[in-house]
Write a protein that holds these residues in place. Sequence first.
Motif, PDB file in Angstrom:
ATOM      1  N   GLY A 396      15.438  -2.057  -8.361  1.00 39.64           N
ATOM      2  CA  GLY A 396      14.368  -2.529  -7.694  1.00 39.64           C
ATOM      3  C   GLY A 396      12.981  -2.165  -8.109  1.00 39.64           C
ATOM      4  N   LEU A 397      11.987  -2.265  -7.342  1.00 40.03           N
ATOM      5  CA  LEU A 397      10.572  -1.762  -7.865  1.00 40.03           C
ATOM      6  C   LEU A 397       9.975  -1.022  -6.952  1.00 40.03           C
ATOM      7  CD1 LEU A 397       8.316  -2.362  -9.721  1.00 40.03           C
ATOM      8  CD2 LEU A 397       7.418  -4.258  -8.006  1.00 40.03           C
ATOM      9  N   SER A 398       9.867   0.252  -7.332  1.00 38.79           N
ATOM     10  CA  SER A 398       9.416   1.388  -6.421  1.00 38.79           C
ATOM     11  C   SER A 398       7.560   1.013  -6.321  1.00 38.79           C
ATOM     12  CB  SER A 398       9.166   2.795  -7.007  1.00 38.79           C
ATOM     13  OG  SER A 398       8.399   2.911  -8.169  1.00 38.79           O
ATOM     14  N   HIS A 399       7.189   1.547  -5.044  1.00 39.52           N
ATOM     15  CA  HIS A 399       5.689   1.045  -4.422  1.00 39.52           C
ATOM     16  C   HIS A 399       4.984   1.812  -5.744  1.00 39.52           C
ATOM     17  CE1 HIS A 399       6.981   0.171  -0.069  1.00 39.52           C
ATOM     18  NE2 HIS A 399       7.724  -0.571  -1.109  1.00 39.52           N
ATOM     19  N   ARG A 400       5.224   3.022  -6.179  1.00 41.14           N
ATOM     20  CA  ARG A 400       4.373   3.732  -6.990  1.00 41.14           C
ATOM     21  C   ARG A 400       4.203   3.025  -8.185  1.00 41.14           C
ATOM     22  NH1 ARG A 400       5.884  10.082  -8.082  1.00 41.14           N
ATOM     23  NH2 ARG A 400       5.342  10.006  -5.840  1.00 41.14           N
ATOM     24  N   ARG A 401       5.571   2.406  -8.724  1.00 45.14           N
ATOM     25  CA  ARG A 401       5.360   1.751  -9.910  1.00 45.14           C
ATOM     26  C   ARG A 401       4.553   0.523 -10.129  1.00 45.14           C
ATOM     27  NH1 ARG A 401      10.312  -1.606 -13.107  1.00 45.14           N
ATOM     28  NH2 ARG A 401       9.270  -1.910 -14.960  1.00 45.14           N
ATOM     29  N   LEU A 402       4.769  -0.276  -8.818  1.00 47.13           N
ATOM     30  CA  LEU A 402       3.713  -1.398  -8.541  1.00 47.13           C
ATOM     31  C   LEU A 402       2.256  -1.237  -8.488  1.00 47.13           C
ATOM     32  CD1 LEU A 402       3.754  -4.471  -7.737  1.00 47.13           C
ATOM     33  CD2 LEU A 402       4.046  -3.878  -5.488  1.00 47.13           C
ATOM     34  N   LEU A 406      -0.335  -2.720 -11.133  1.00 46.04           N
ATOM     35  CA  LEU A 406      -1.640  -3.559 -10.647  1.00 46.04           C
ATOM     36  C   LEU A 406      -2.963  -2.811 -10.994  1.00 46.04           C
ATOM     37  CD1 LEU A 406      -0.474  -4.290  -6.973  1.00 46.04           C
ATOM     38  CD2 LEU A 406      -0.321  -5.881  -8.950  1.00 46.04           C
ATOM     39  N   ALA A 407      -2.819  -1.552 -11.267  1.00 56.31           N
ATOM     40  CA  ALA A 407      -3.892  -0.970 -11.971  1.00 56.31           C
ATOM     41  C   ALA A 407      -4.412  -0.959 -13.237  1.00 56.31           C
ATOM     42  CB  ALA A 407      -3.764   0.720 -11.681  1.00 56.31           C
ATOM     43  N   GLN A 408      -3.452  -1.967 -14.134  1.00 55.01           N
ATOM     44  CA  GLN A 408      -3.520  -1.999 -15.428  1.00 55.01           C
ATOM     45  C   GLN A 408      -4.202  -3.470 -15.649  1.00 55.01           C
ATOM     46  OE1 GLN A 408       0.149  -1.975 -17.411  1.00 55.01           O
ATOM     47  NE2 GLN A 408       0.694   0.098 -16.223  1.00 55.01           N
ATOM     48  N   ASP A 409      -4.749  -3.705 -16.740  1.00 54.82           N
ATOM     49  CA  ASP A 409      -5.283  -4.928 -17.244  1.00 54.82           C
ATOM     50  C   ASP A 409      -4.259  -5.986 -16.851  1.00 54.82           C
ATOM     51  OD1 ASP A 409      -6.135  -6.923 -19.562  1.00 54.82           O
ATOM     52  OD2 ASP A 409      -8.141  -6.261 -18.396  1.00 54.82           O
ATOM     53  N   PRO A 410      -4.554  -7.110 -16.440  1.00 57.15           N
ATOM     54  CA  PRO A 410      -3.575  -8.303 -16.324  1.00 57.15           C
ATOM     55  C   PRO A 410      -3.157  -8.994 -17.603  1.00 57.15           C
ATOM     56  CG  PRO A 410      -5.256  -8.357 -14.470  1.00 57.15           C
ATOM     57  CD  PRO A 410      -5.848  -7.412 -15.520  1.00 57.15           C
ATOM     58  N   ASP A 411      -4.225  -8.999 -18.475  1.00 59.45           N
ATOM     59  CA  ASP A 411      -3.731  -9.564 -19.958  1.00 59.45           C
ATOM     60  C   ASP A 411      -2.774  -8.617 -20.597  1.00 59.45           C
ATOM     61  OD1 ASP A 411      -5.288 -11.652 -19.654  1.00 59.45           O
ATOM     62  OD2 ASP A 411      -7.227 -10.804 -20.392  1.00 59.45           O
ATOM     63  N   ASP A 412      -3.099  -7.288 -20.376  1.00 59.40           N
ATOM     64  CA  ASP A 412      -2.055  -6.341 -20.966  1.00 59.40           C
ATOM     65  C   ASP A 412      -0.698  -6.404 -20.294  1.00 59.40           C
ATOM     66  OD1 ASP A 412      -4.061  -5.404 -22.721  1.00 59.40           O
ATOM     67  OD2 ASP A 412      -4.301  -3.818 -21.444  1.00 59.40           O
ATOM     68  N   VAL A 413      -0.760  -6.617 -18.971  1.00 54.96           N
ATOM     69  CA  VAL A 413       0.476  -6.555 -18.310  1.00 54.96           C
ATOM     70  C   VAL A 413       1.315  -7.905 -18.701  1.00 54.96           C
ATOM     71  CG1 VAL A 413       1.733  -7.140 -16.032  1.00 54.96           C
ATOM     72  CG2 VAL A 413      -0.196  -5.605 -16.197  1.00 54.96           C
ATOM     73  N   GLU A 414       0.536  -9.029 -18.888  1.00 52.62           N
ATOM     74  CA  GLU A 414       1.146 -10.202 -19.288  1.00 52.62           C
ATOM     75  C   GLU A 414       1.860 -10.450 -20.707  1.00 52.62           C
ATOM     76  OE1 GLU A 414       0.190 -15.169 -19.565  1.00 52.62           O
ATOM     77  OE2 GLU A 414      -1.291 -13.643 -19.283  1.00 52.62           O
TER      78      GLU A 414
END
Length: 470
Positions: A396-402, A406-414
């Motif tokens: 699953g996905l913990s709320h803390r990890r989510l 979401l606090a990271q740069d979207p381009d880096d996440v992609e």
Amino acid sequence: MKILVIVFRIIIGLVLILSSTLKGVDPMGTVIKTGEWLKALHLGFLSFSSHFLALALIAAEYVTGCAILLGVKMKFFSKFSLYLMGFFTLITLYASIFNPVSDCGCFGDAIPMSNVQSLIKNIVLLIGAFHIFLFYRYSKSDQYRELNVRWQKIRALGGKRTELSIVILYLLIILTVSLRSLSSTPPAEWGPYKAGTDLLFANNAESESNAFETDQTDSVQSQMYLYTKDGITQAFSLDNLPDTTWTFVDIAPDQTGGFAKDLIESIVKFETKAPPVLPIRNLGGFYVSSAILSSTTDIVFISIPQINSISERDAVRLVKLANEIYDRTPYTCYILCAASADQIRDKFKNRLFGKVLIGDYKSLLSLNRSNAGVSILHSGVIVAKYGSALRPATFGLSHRRLMHVLAQDPDDVEIKSLSRSAAFIQLFFVGTLLTIYLLRVFLRRKKIVILENNKEDGDKEGENSFEKTE
């Protein structure tokens, strides 16, 4: 003749391993395609077995490909590969003539192929499988000796127990990967809403195509969507979609050409699909896809294809999570449910606040394989996907990890998401081929040692018998 058999073994083995790998890392796509084939073959009453049939097909392809490359259990797998290729050829022949599905799903969603392209591929593989079968089935018969052909003798690598252990090993590998992907978001996928897909561009392209007159449809064609209800399948345009009692099936294939035209175009080029529009309604029944994607830069979609699988307590948690995302991050969170407006109101009570919307079952399952799975969008582009927000455990996905993501740069996440997907599929495919090579080297050495020991034992027996005669 021996060289030709080796070439066919390599081709069939590589194709089967590639096909099963691409389908095994995203088995839900194969489950959906299996259900479509069952309906196309008028076997819709067997839809409950789609998961089992999909996993069985993936495992059969993977194990057969590995066994043929390794050369283990060839008496069985040479025959089984012939049956497998024969079955695929008949299925794609039916699909090429009657066109019940737009894509055979031979390589999952990773390599789209038309039905005619799949038929040509399967005919070539069938010829190769038939040649391998004849080689390993009749290599010792008198009728082939009369042809003065020097056949390779069939030898088991390392013994029968070793061969069986190898088959079980590869079976466990592919089942582990497939079941892991079924229980969470696949490590790699190539569906219509894979990471990197620009949903805003798809909506804009659809709007532009609708602006053209009918005499210009040769250059820009509006997409038609197939929906089913009570066993009836019908095509609808985006501005004339049916109510929620209809179920989305697929994008309607192009019916402007015949079999001969498809054959010629299939040889020249591969067909490609533009990303489809993600159909989203509000509880009033109005489509809001374009409004949401164009008005908000950063979006989080929590998709629920099976609303009956979540409790009211889970619904409260999801709404609370959506509010928390809105308050603490620059993202706006929407909960997409494949259900009617009344079902959504009953499940979420009075906690909607315009954040719970309606989507189609197949669209939401394509958007995210997990129930309550999280999809992150930036400027209309899907940058990453994660498992269920209701299961903060291994899958699953913990709320803390989510919140951290979401606090990271979207381009880096992609970039990280796309890199992980590409690395996994490459490592799995190359790793499979590497283990096959290492096993071949090990089994060859083992066979040489066994043969040398047998030779020494034979020499000793000969010396002892000679001493006794003296």
